[in-house]
Design a protein around this motif. Structure first.
Motif, PDB file in Angstrom:
ATOM      1  N   VAL A   1      71.105  20.443 -59.859  1.00  0.00           N
ATOM      2  CA  VAL A   1      71.090  18.987 -60.015  1.00  0.00           C
ATOM      3  C   VAL A   1      71.424  18.395 -58.650  1.00  0.00           C
ATOM      4  O   VAL A   1      72.565  18.480 -58.195  1.00  0.00           O
ATOM      5  N   ASP A   2      70.409  17.839 -58.004  1.00  0.00           N
ATOM      6  CA  ASP A   2      70.546  17.351 -56.623  1.00  0.00           C
ATOM      7  C   ASP A   2      71.042  18.495 -55.737  1.00  0.00           C
ATOM      8  O   ASP A   2      70.334  19.483 -55.581  1.00  0.00           O
ATOM      9  N   ASP A   3      72.256  18.404 -55.188  1.00  0.00           N
ATOM     10  CA  ASP A   3      72.722  19.447 -54.275  1.00  0.00           C
ATOM     11  C   ASP A   3      73.802  20.337 -54.903  1.00  0.00           C
ATOM     12  O   ASP A   3      74.576  20.979 -54.191  1.00  0.00           O
ATOM     13  N   GLU A   4      73.844  20.402 -56.238  1.00  0.00           N
ATOM     14  CA  GLU A   4      74.785  21.280 -56.928  1.00  0.00           C
ATOM     15  C   GLU A   4      74.023  22.289 -57.791  1.00  0.00           C
ATOM     16  O   GLU A   4      73.083  21.914 -58.501  1.00  0.00           O
ATOM     17  N   ILE A   5      74.446  23.550 -57.718  1.00  0.00           N
ATOM     18  CA  ILE A   5      73.801  24.616 -58.496  1.00  0.00           C
ATOM     19  C   ILE A   5      74.799  25.157 -59.516  1.00  0.00           C
ATOM     20  O   ILE A   5      75.910  25.562 -59.178  1.00  0.00           O
TER      21      ILE A   5
END
Length: 605
Positions: free
Chosen positions: A24-28
């Motif tokens: 999600v965007d820059d989070e995994i």
């Protein structure tokens, strides 16, 4: 507006090895970190884990690993990941304890301590999403599904699940929570497909317990129960049935003992009597008619352990006349042949076999009706079938279509496929590096396709070795080639074949030595090709040919020649004095002769 990517790093088009990344965007967010046991063609491989390359390249974005349950297909690969990367791990109480157990068994991962216990009431806020959980019914307590709440809707991962209306409280599904999640709006559902193809209704755990109890009541001799070590529910049922029929339970194997000890500590496993479990060392003191041996085998696989019992190779237990081997696990279709062979071996040993799958469909995974109920409770916009071979994923797609989901909203992905959601639509947007990492002993990922190919060839046609020593300076063969074979032909009865092979090696090597542009790789390749053609013509087999070509060290030769030359110069004068040497050599003899007369008077006295 969030950008969402869903990537299957394992668990699709295969059995086990579940691992899914939701970005999600820059989070995994990593969902499960499991392994799978190798198929027969992976010779010598112990286990197979996912390729972590994508996560390692983006490790700064990984916010955590979220575990659904404590089976190896969900936690088995965790030690290999956390030994290199300090990423927080979340799971239920029992799941975390079993994960700690797995990590503690891996020497390089022992120092990892970043574990966090969660439950169905837990919600964890991250910058781009909120992670929460819901209870599910499976064959082990503490199983949970995972919800990743984003601005575009929820991404839900079911983990392994089924619906059982008669489940005891510890295993019950929270239907109200599922309804609540469905009302919030589910964007994508990653749903268990392992049992999607089965046309049968799953038996309830209450029916399974009654079936086990009946078997225990009507068999008069010893009972050997084969089960999966981490199937806590089945272990509980076996212990309860043994207690009710006045039997004692003997546990075999350290894996089972550790899991049982952990489950007892957590209260996930309960003993009807304190003395119901007897140490394996006391098995001979028990009356066979009052004994239940619970066998799970190494790594939780009981079938191979049963084979060892049947041929008297097991460390502690041997199948005797009158023993009942009760198989309470449901092996995969890939194991059908092995199971049939095992049953035959048991009957030869004097035992008899009863398998729970012969009369009941016992599975910890959702069948058709359960899968459709999950879809109707959650109402997802998109479906990604996971956890199963391709035919199972396709069967799940058909099941979803029956409840009104269009096929264009169903994504049957392969390992490494990236499914993206942007501009209000979900689509396959590309691929990342993903695949299998094979574990062989302590080696992680050092076994590739070439090694496996060689192992396969070795297992089929054996190896042929040719050893020869050459002198490139004089372009000559120093010694006659020595050839030998292992697993190819019996050397003593194939003297003509070996002799002709020796001549072929000699001729091929000499041709290369006579060539002006000598090349080692060409020489070895020529030996393989010429020898390979001949051996195939004579035997119709293709062994692995290993040419071992050694070269005389020219520098050492020159050094030895120089020393020999110096020694020759110093020895020439000595050689001229050979007569003097002979005289000197005779002196001791003369002295000895001179002493003899002195010895005689002594004797006369």
């Amino acid at each position: 507006m969030s950008k969402i990517k869903i990537i299957a790093l394992g668990g699709v088009r295969e059995n086990g090895k579940n691992m899914y990344a939701v970005q999600v965007d820059d989070e995994i967010f990593v969902l499960d970190c499991g392994l799978k046991y190798p198929e027969n063609e992976l010779l010598g491989i112990d286990v197979v884990i996912p390729d972590f390359s994508y996560l390692e390249e983006n490790i700064d974005k990984v916010v955590g690993i979220f575990l659904t349950h404590g089976h190896a297909d969900a936690i088995g690969a965790l030690p290999y990941f956390v030994e290199k990367h300090d990423v927080p791990v979340f799971g239920s109480d029992l799941t975390i304890d079993l994960a700690k157990l797995a990590v503690a068994n891996q020497p390089k991962a022992k120092k990892f301590k970043d574990f966090h216990v969660v439950d169905e009431n837990t919600a964890i806020d991250f910058d781009q999403a909120t992670v929460s959980f819901f209870k599910t019914t499976h064959s082990i307590p503490g199983s949970m599904g995972i919800v990743i709440k984003t601005d575009e809707g929820d991404v839900v991962y079911t983990g392994d699940f089924k619906f059982d209306q008669s489940a005891v409280p510890m295993y019950q599904t929270n239907y109200a929570r599922l309804t609540e999640i469905g009302s919030e709006g589910v964007l994508a559902l990653l749903s268990d497909s392992a049992n999607a193809e089965s046309p049968y209704e799953d038996a309830s755990e209450r029916d399974i317990y009654n079936y086990i109890l009946e078997a225990f009541e009507y068999h008069e001799g010893r009972i050997i129960v084969a089960s999966v070590a981490s199937n806590i529910m089945r272990v509980q049922q076996v212990i309860d049935a043994a207690a009710k029929t006045g039997r004692k339970v003997v546990l075999t194997g350290r894996d089972l003992e550790r899991i049982v000890r952990t489950a007892l500590k957590q209260g996930s496993l309960k003993l009807p009597d304190d003395d119901i479990i007897v140490p394996i060392k006391d098995i001979k003191q028990l009356d066979p008619e009052k004994t239940v041996v619970l066998e799970t085998g190494k790594m939780g696989e009981p079938i191979k352990a049963l084979q060892k019992m049947a041929v008297n190779r097991h460390s502690t237990v041997r199948i005797n006349q009158g023993d009942l081997v009760f198989i309470t696990t449901t092996p995969s279709h890939a194991m059908d042949t092995v199971v049939a062979e095992t049953k035959d071996m048991i009957y030869r040993a004097g035992g008899e076999v009863k398998s729970i799958s012969d009369d009941l469909h016992a599975s910890g995974h959702a069948g058709k009706n359960d899968l459709q109920l999950m879809l109707n409770l959650l109402h997802p916009e998109y479906l990604l079938p996971v956890q199963g071979e391709y035919r199972l994923l396709a069967a799940h797609a058909d099941i979803a279509h029956e409840v009104g989901m269009p096929y264009q909203n169903i994504f049957i992905t392969g390992i490494g496929d990236v499914v993206s959601y942007d501009h209000g639509k979900m689509h396959v947007s590309g691929q990342v590096d993903a695949g299998n990492t094979m574990i062989d002993g302590i080696g992680v990922g050092d076994i590739g396709n070439i090694v496996l190919r060689d192992r396969k060839l070795l297992s089929e046609d054996g190896i042929f070795i040719a050893v020869i020593t050459i002198n490139r300076k004089t372009k000559s063969i120093v010694t006659t080639p020595k050839v030998t074979a292992r697993g190819f032909v019996y050397v003593k009865t194939s003297k003509d074949l070996m002799a002709e092979s020796t001549q072929i090696v000699t001729d091929t090597v000499q041709k290369n030595l006579d060539h002006k542009e000598f090349d080692w790789s060409h020489l070895k390749q020529d030996v393989r090709e010429d020898l390979g053609h001949y051996l195939y013509e004579q035997t119709k087999r293709r062994p692995v040919i290993l040419p071992v070509i050694m070269e005389v060290n020219q520098n050492r030769q020159r050094s030895y020649a120089h020393k020999a030359h110096k020694n020759t110069k110093t020895e020439v004068p000595a050689a001229k004095q050979a007569p003097a040497k002979k005289t000197a050599a005779k002196k001791p003899v003369k002295k000895a002769a001179a002493k003899k007369p002195a010895a005689k008077p002594a004797q006369s006295k």
